[in-house]
Design a protein around this motif. Structure first.
Motif, PDB file in Angstrom:
ATOM      1  N   GLU A   1      59.808 153.487  45.731  1.00 44.44           N
ATOM      2  CA  GLU A   1      60.680 152.586  44.969  1.00 44.44           C
ATOM      3  C   GLU A   1      61.703 151.926  45.878  1.00 44.44           C
ATOM      4  OE1 GLU A   1      62.539 150.396  41.978  1.00 44.44           O
ATOM      5  OE2 GLU A   1      60.539 151.257  42.145  1.00 44.44           O
ATOM      6  N   ALA A   2      62.262 152.689  46.810  1.00 46.52           N
ATOM      7  CA  ALA A   2      63.219 152.118  47.765  1.00 46.52           C
ATOM      8  C   ALA A   2      62.543 151.053  48.625  1.00 46.52           C
ATOM      9  CB  ALA A   2      63.819 153.217  48.638  1.00 46.52           C
TER      10      ALA A   2
ATOM     11  N   ARG B   1      59.936 149.225  47.752  1.00 50.21           N
ATOM     12  CA  ARG B   1      59.690 148.071  46.896  1.00 50.21           C
ATOM     13  C   ARG B   1      60.959 147.219  46.765  1.00 50.21           C
ATOM     14  NH1 ARG B   1      60.844 146.057  42.444  1.00 50.21           N
ATOM     15  NH2 ARG B   1      62.024 147.813  41.671  1.00 50.21           N
ATOM     16  N   GLN B   2      62.097 147.875  46.571  1.00 49.00           N
ATOM     17  CA  GLN B   2      63.363 147.145  46.436  1.00 49.00           C
ATOM     18  C   GLN B   2      63.727 146.441  47.733  1.00 49.00           C
ATOM     19  OE1 GLN B   2      66.304 149.914  44.979  1.00 49.00           O
ATOM     20  NE2 GLN B   2      65.289 150.139  42.990  1.00 49.00           N
TER      21      GLN B   2
ATOM     22  N   ASP C   1      61.486 143.415  48.155  1.00 43.61           N
ATOM     23  CA  ASP C   1      61.930 142.331  47.277  1.00 43.61           C
ATOM     24  C   ASP C   1      63.166 141.642  47.848  1.00 43.61           C
ATOM     25  OD1 ASP C   1      59.865 142.916  45.531  1.00 43.61           O
ATOM     26  OD2 ASP C   1      61.146 143.892  44.031  1.00 43.61           O
ATOM     27  N   HIS C   2      64.112 142.431  48.345  1.00 38.96           N
ATOM     28  CA  HIS C   2      65.337 141.875  48.923  1.00 38.96           C
ATOM     29  C   HIS C   2      65.010 141.019  50.151  1.00 38.96           C
ATOM     30  CE1 HIS C   2      69.569 141.549  49.902  1.00 38.96           C
ATOM     31  NE2 HIS C   2      69.305 141.996  51.123  1.00 38.96           N
TER      32      HIS C   2
ATOM     33  N   SER D   1      53.635 142.609  46.090  1.00 40.40           N
ATOM     34  CA  SER D   1      53.456 144.026  46.364  1.00 40.40           C
ATOM     35  C   SER D   1      52.087 144.455  45.868  1.00 40.40           C
ATOM     36  CB  SER D   1      54.560 144.841  45.683  1.00 40.40           C
ATOM     37  OG  SER D   1      54.522 144.640  44.291  1.00 40.40           O
TER      38      SER D   1
END
Length: 111
Positions: free
Chosen positions: A43-44, A46-47, A50-51, A81
């Protein structure tokens, strides 16, 4: 062992079995912890991805070209992703009325 009572033998066996189960429970607990850590890291990532994609797009919108950014060591973000795909369902075709009649007739033969 002949000197031990049945109750003592049972108690020793149960204690040994519980010790084995505790070892197995620890193993599955460790696996669950590792999976949780993996999910948090995914999850980290993925974030962060995205950033980075957002900031890269802002740089391009601000006048930088993809070639300029590549020369500066900034690779183009992935288009999206990766997502899991659902396996295709097996195709099921309804039987025709004629086939059903043949099967029903075959079942009645020999009775």
């Amino acid at each position: 062992m002949a000197d031990q009572t049945a109750k003592a033998v049972r108690s020793q066996t149960e204690k040994a079995a519980l010790a084995l189960l505790r070892e197995r429970a620890l193993l599955v607990g460790e696996a669950a912890t590792a999976r949780h850590e993996r999910d948090q890291l995914a999850e980290a990532l993925r974030q962060a991805t995205d950033h980075y994609s957002t900031r890269y797009a802002a740089a391009v919108a601000g006048g930088w070209t993809a070639d300029d950014l590549a020369r500066l060591g900034l690779d183009a973000p992935e288009s999206s992703s990766p997502r899991r795909r659902r396996p295709p369902r097996p195709a099921t075709e309804p039987e025709s009325a004629g086939e059903q009649g043949v099967q029903a007739g075959e079942q009645g033969v020999g009775l």
